[in-house]
Design an enzyme around this catalytic site. Sequence first.
Site, short mmCIF file in Angstrom:
data_model
loop_
_atom_site.label_atom_id
_atom_site.label_comp_id
_atom_site.label_asym_id
_atom_site.label_seq_id
_atom_site.Cartn_x
_atom_site.Cartn_y
_atom_site.Cartn_z
N CYS A 57 0.86 -1.18 0.00
CA CYS A 57 0.00 0.00 0.00
C CYS A 57 0.90 1.23 0.00
O CYS A 57 1.76 1.38 0.86
CB CYS A 57 -0.89 0.00 1.24
SG CYS A 57 -1.77 1.54 1.50
N CYS A 79 -3.39 7.46 -2.11
CA CYS A 79 -4.66 7.56 -2.85
C CYS A 79 -5.78 8.13 -1.97
O CYS A 79 -6.68 8.80 -2.46
CB CYS A 79 -5.06 6.21 -3.42
SG CYS A 79 -5.34 4.96 -2.16
N THR A 109 -4.43 5.35 7.23
CA THR A 109 -3.38 4.88 6.32
C THR A 109 -2.41 6.01 5.97
O THR A 109 -2.82 7.07 5.52
CB THR A 109 -4.02 4.33 5.04
OG1 THR A 109 -4.82 3.20 5.39
CG2 THR A 109 -2.97 3.90 4.02
N GLU A 118 -0.82 2.01 9.22
CA GLU A 118 -2.03 2.64 9.72
C GLU A 118 -1.77 3.12 11.15
O GLU A 118 -0.91 2.57 11.83
CB GLU A 118 -3.22 1.66 9.73
CG GLU A 118 -3.99 1.59 8.42
CD GLU A 118 -3.26 0.76 7.35
OE1 GLU A 118 -2.46 -0.11 7.74
OE2 GLU A 118 -3.47 1.00 6.15
N HIS A 152 -12.78 5.80 -3.43
CA HIS A 152 -11.82 4.89 -2.82
C HIS A 152 -12.08 3.44 -3.25
O HIS A 152 -11.16 2.63 -3.33
CB HIS A 152 -11.88 5.03 -1.29
CG HIS A 152 -10.56 4.78 -0.65
ND1 HIS A 152 -9.38 5.28 -1.14
CD2 HIS A 152 -10.21 4.04 0.45
CE1 HIS A 152 -8.37 4.88 -0.37
NE2 HIS A 152 -8.86 4.12 0.58
N TYR A 202 -9.24 0.77 -5.36
CA TYR A 202 -8.84 -0.61 -5.10
C TYR A 202 -8.79 -1.44 -6.38
O TYR A 202 -8.11 -2.47 -6.42
CB TYR A 202 -9.80 -1.25 -4.09
CG TYR A 202 -9.53 -0.87 -2.65
CD1 TYR A 202 -8.88 0.32 -2.34
CD2 TYR A 202 -9.92 -1.69 -1.61
CE1 TYR A 202 -8.64 0.67 -1.03
CE2 TYR A 202 -9.68 -1.34 -0.29
CZ TYR A 202 -9.04 -0.16 -0.01
OH TYR A 202 -8.80 0.19 1.30
N CYS A 245 -4.86 -0.33 -7.19
CA CYS A 245 -3.73 -0.67 -6.30
C CYS A 245 -3.67 -2.16 -5.99
O CYS A 245 -2.60 -2.77 -6.01
CB CYS A 245 -3.80 0.14 -5.02
SG CYS A 245 -5.20 -0.22 -3.95
N GLU A 247 -7.35 -5.18 4.45
CA GLU A 247 -7.75 -3.89 3.88
C GLU A 247 -8.66 -4.09 2.66
O GLU A 247 -9.57 -3.29 2.43
CB GLU A 247 -6.51 -3.09 3.50
CG GLU A 247 -6.81 -1.66 3.05
CD GLU A 247 -5.54 -0.92 2.66
OE1 GLU A 247 -4.88 -0.40 3.58
OE2 GLU A 247 -5.22 -0.88 1.46
#
Lengths: 483, 107
Positions: free
Chosen positions: A100, A104, A191, A257, A292, A296, A299, A447
């Site tokens: 990660c 973003c 994050t 996180e 968001h 995903y 990423c 996640e």
Amino acid sequence: MGLKTAEAYEASLRKMRFNLYLLGEKVENPVDHPIIRPSLNSVKMTYALAHDPAHQDLMTAVSHLTGQRINRFCHLHQSTDDLVKKVKMLRLLGQQTGSCFQRCVGMDAINAVDSVTFEMDRALGTEYHARFLRFLRKVQEEDWTIDGAMTDPKGDRSLPPSRQADPDLYVRVVGKNAQGIVVRGAKAHQTGALNSHWVLVMPTMAMRKEDADYALSFAAPADAPGILYVYGRQSCDTRKLEGTEIDLGNARFGGHEALMIFEDLFVPWENVFMCGEYEYSGLLVERFAGYHRQSYGGCKTGVGDVLIGAAALAAEFNGVAQASHIKDKLIEMIHLNETLYACGIACSAEGHRTASGTYLIHLLLANVCKQNVTRFPYEIARLAEDIAGGLMVTLASEKDLRHPEVGRLLEKYLKGAAAVSVEDRCRILRLVENLTLGTAAVGYRTESMHGAGSPQAQRIMIARQGNLEHKKQLAAAIAGIKR
Amino acid sequence: MTRDGRIGLKFCGGCNPEIDRKVLAEAIQMRLPQPFRLTTEEGDEPWETALLLCGCPTACADRPEIRGAARRWILISGKRVDDEDVSQEKMVERVMTKMEALLRQDR
């Protein structure tokens, strides 16, 4: 400035003074902390690739505010092409870091806050959008990393914010004066918070009138007095303190996180973008979550590419690459991974303009994308573990591998394919371990389940957006039913 | 001036509409004062005013080559009129308000 270099990014973080706790100790220098450092390297990659001509088309954009070339993470999407490029950029970064890369969430936050403040001002006569654009200009000029902060601790989920036993379980305004507001509460699962210059806070859910104090959006420097962080643990995190490399699987990159706590944080009005307009908190959540969920599709696909590659190499190193069932499992992994990507691209290509001019993804398809993300990485990880074999979790440590006595024996008994060194075999198995149940599994597995909203949140949106009535009409027409 | 009362009408392809485009077009036609009428027939000259009627927010028919067919447009994209969310019940009213404002400019 416009485009910070990777080195300037690191230097800028060194100047920040975070109030951070990790493993029971206050951390004075997060930049060089061995547990935190890989996550910084991942964010740093978002700066490095922006200066690489081979990636500039994805990594940068021209600001519609200033006409300057800026990092795409600071950009408001001006077309469906921008939305598509975002997904491709995220895939690229997932491939380059195998983790990660954290940035973003801020990009999704600025895009959501832009269109919602515009529409809120138009309906209510407030003046948030102009303030927000002033903030955004600074973000673009300084190439800041922004932590988009949404998820509150929420306490007893059966109760609204104002009826919680402890009113601070949702972020709220506890004071106002002519200069600004005072904020108390916390944001969970933040994050990349310690790799960010600023935080952009949003409400966690749709609010009602009685919860107006919780309908709150604002920006603050990430190291502002009044913000305290407690770093989140990751599986196998203390391996980073052992001074070895192979056992980490991915020694250079990672994610992080933290729990972010606001202890009566003062925020000047110029940085407040929603304060009591509860009617618009739901819209802000919906749009941020939509962006968001699109993210995903990029990423996780990029990280999936790394995991598929690792599984394929593990098969080669184990001498089973030609087995038909291995080939078939790799095909299945690719099929699942590309399905996620297809959803990310689809919700982008089918996006539309909002009233502020910023483009929004197709919400139904973005939710379908994320719903698949709650499932497919788990299957990809399962297949990777299947291909890698049990040695992945019974493998001796790097220190044993380097030991003058047992190292010799490990070289003998861990040998796989003749052309492959034992060290390389260990490296690839540790990478599979890292992604499926080590530090990177935080990003790739759990996640994928809960980030950007848990599976049920997407199902609610799919139910709302699915246009079932139209489907019933189609069926009735085909069946010859008059309605 | 909108010549001979013609107001252009373009539909998207209608793959997955959130609204019934034809019913909406008929309802708008009913509300238009004489001599105005909606038409899908294009002449040699672009329409002065036109309605681009898309079934969903994606508005895939909102392309430069389509936009060239009229000097000014009202865009319906699902339950949105010119980028503003509008409930289905208020859709005709909202379009008519915009249409009347445009036609007033021609007087």
